[in-house]
Design an enzyme around this catalytic site. Structure first.
Site: not given
Length: 324
Positions: A198-199
């Site tokens: 996600t990052e």
């Protein structure tokens, strides 16, 4: 002296069109009620529709002007992190635009919008000062959100269910490294990989507009805090991100929603809002990772890493005075 427009709005609100205008003060304007509990899940498109409908009620654009209805719709959207709705409702409260003035609540709403990057809200907040007290109802987590997992003083049990497979695009070398090193930080590898996906989407050179760097998107302060000398080095970056996750899990006693929200928005924001902050990006961030790890909402934690957040005591006992 009330303006003609405001007086006419009050007539419409009170159903007194055609009657003599009553003598009213700004303090006697109506205070909208907090919207009722939502039935079923709320998607971003619904939040946008609430805000757009509120704008039409506020300005009389195709709908009869109704400040109370506008405020209540803004409130519904604000709880789900809509920064424009937060700003618009704060503006109505600050200027008594058909509803009772409430500078304290407005400061909180301006703050939430400002923290999401809205320049106008940042300017308003600069003139109003830091919000005081607990967040107002329009910024509390929606009723449909899962309740916080207020853990006991003992570490949570390890999840029994089998962990989900690594993300399909996760490089094999990163999967192996995380699988080997995550246990040293008392973390489940699948959680670390879900955060990393996600990052940065596994891009070791990723850099955000806020100067977050690397696979785990460490901002300079976080990198320094966890002794990461070179955030662009993949191994150091992953270790720094895992150290921060371990700390957050201890601080929020294994509550993954709070820990993940803090990884995205900072632990101070989670403390202030007593849960996932009312930021659209943070709410989506938490939902995305929780879904990626199969709905898991708690994680084992090491209580010796750091003292728990004082905010957790407020969740256990809402009557307890807030710490100063």
């Amino acid at each position: 002296m009330l303006s003609r427009r405001l007086a006419w709005s009050l007539l419409l609100l009170c159903g007194l069109a055609g009657a003599q205008v009553p003598t009213l003060s700004l303090e006697s304007l109506p205070r909208p009620a907090t919207p009722p509990r939502e039935a079923g899940p709320v998607v971003p498109s619904q939040v946008l529709r609430w805000r757009q409908e509120a704008e039409r009620y506020e300005h009389g654009d195709g709908l009869p002007r109704d400040p109370v209805q506008a405020a209540q719709l803004y409130c519904r959207a604000a709880r789900y992190g809509d920064a424009v709705a937060q700003y618009n409702l704060a503006w109505m409260l600050t200027n008594a635009r058909g509803i009772e003035r409430d500078d304290a609540q407005a400061a909180h709403l301006f703050s939430a919008a400002a923290e999401q990057g809205m320049t106008q809200a940042q300017n308003m907040l600069a003139s109003m000062g830091t919000p005081q007290g607990a967040p107002p109802p329009c910024l509390k987590p929606p009723d449909g959100d899962p309740p916080p997992i207020v853990a006991t003083a003992t570490p949570a049990r390890k999840p029994v269910a089998l962990p989900p497979p690594p993300p399909a695009n996760a490089p094999a070398t990163i999967v192996r490294f995380v699988s080997l090193v995550a246990p040293d930080y008392q973390l489940a590898p699948h959680l670390v990989l879900a955060v990393m996906a996600t990052e940065s989407n596994f891009d070791p050179l990723a850099q955000s507009p806020k100067n977050a760097q690397g696979l785990m998107q460490l901002i300079p302060d976080t990198a320094a805090r966890f002794k990461v000398r070179n955030p662009t080095d993949p191994a150091q970056n992953i270790r720094g991100g895992m150290a921060y996750l371990r700390w957050l899990l201890a601080y929020f006693e294994g509550d993954l929603s709070m820990a993940l929200a803090a990884y995205n928005a900072g632990e101070r924001a989670v403390d202030r809002y007593r849960g996932v902050p009312p930021y659209a990006e943070t709410r989506m961030y938490v939902r995305r990772i929780i879904a990626a790890i199969g709905g898991q909402r708690s994680h084992p934690f090491d209580p010796t890493v750091t003292a728990p957040s004082a905010m957790l005591a407020l969740l256990r006992d809402p009557a307890r005075p807030a710490p100063r």
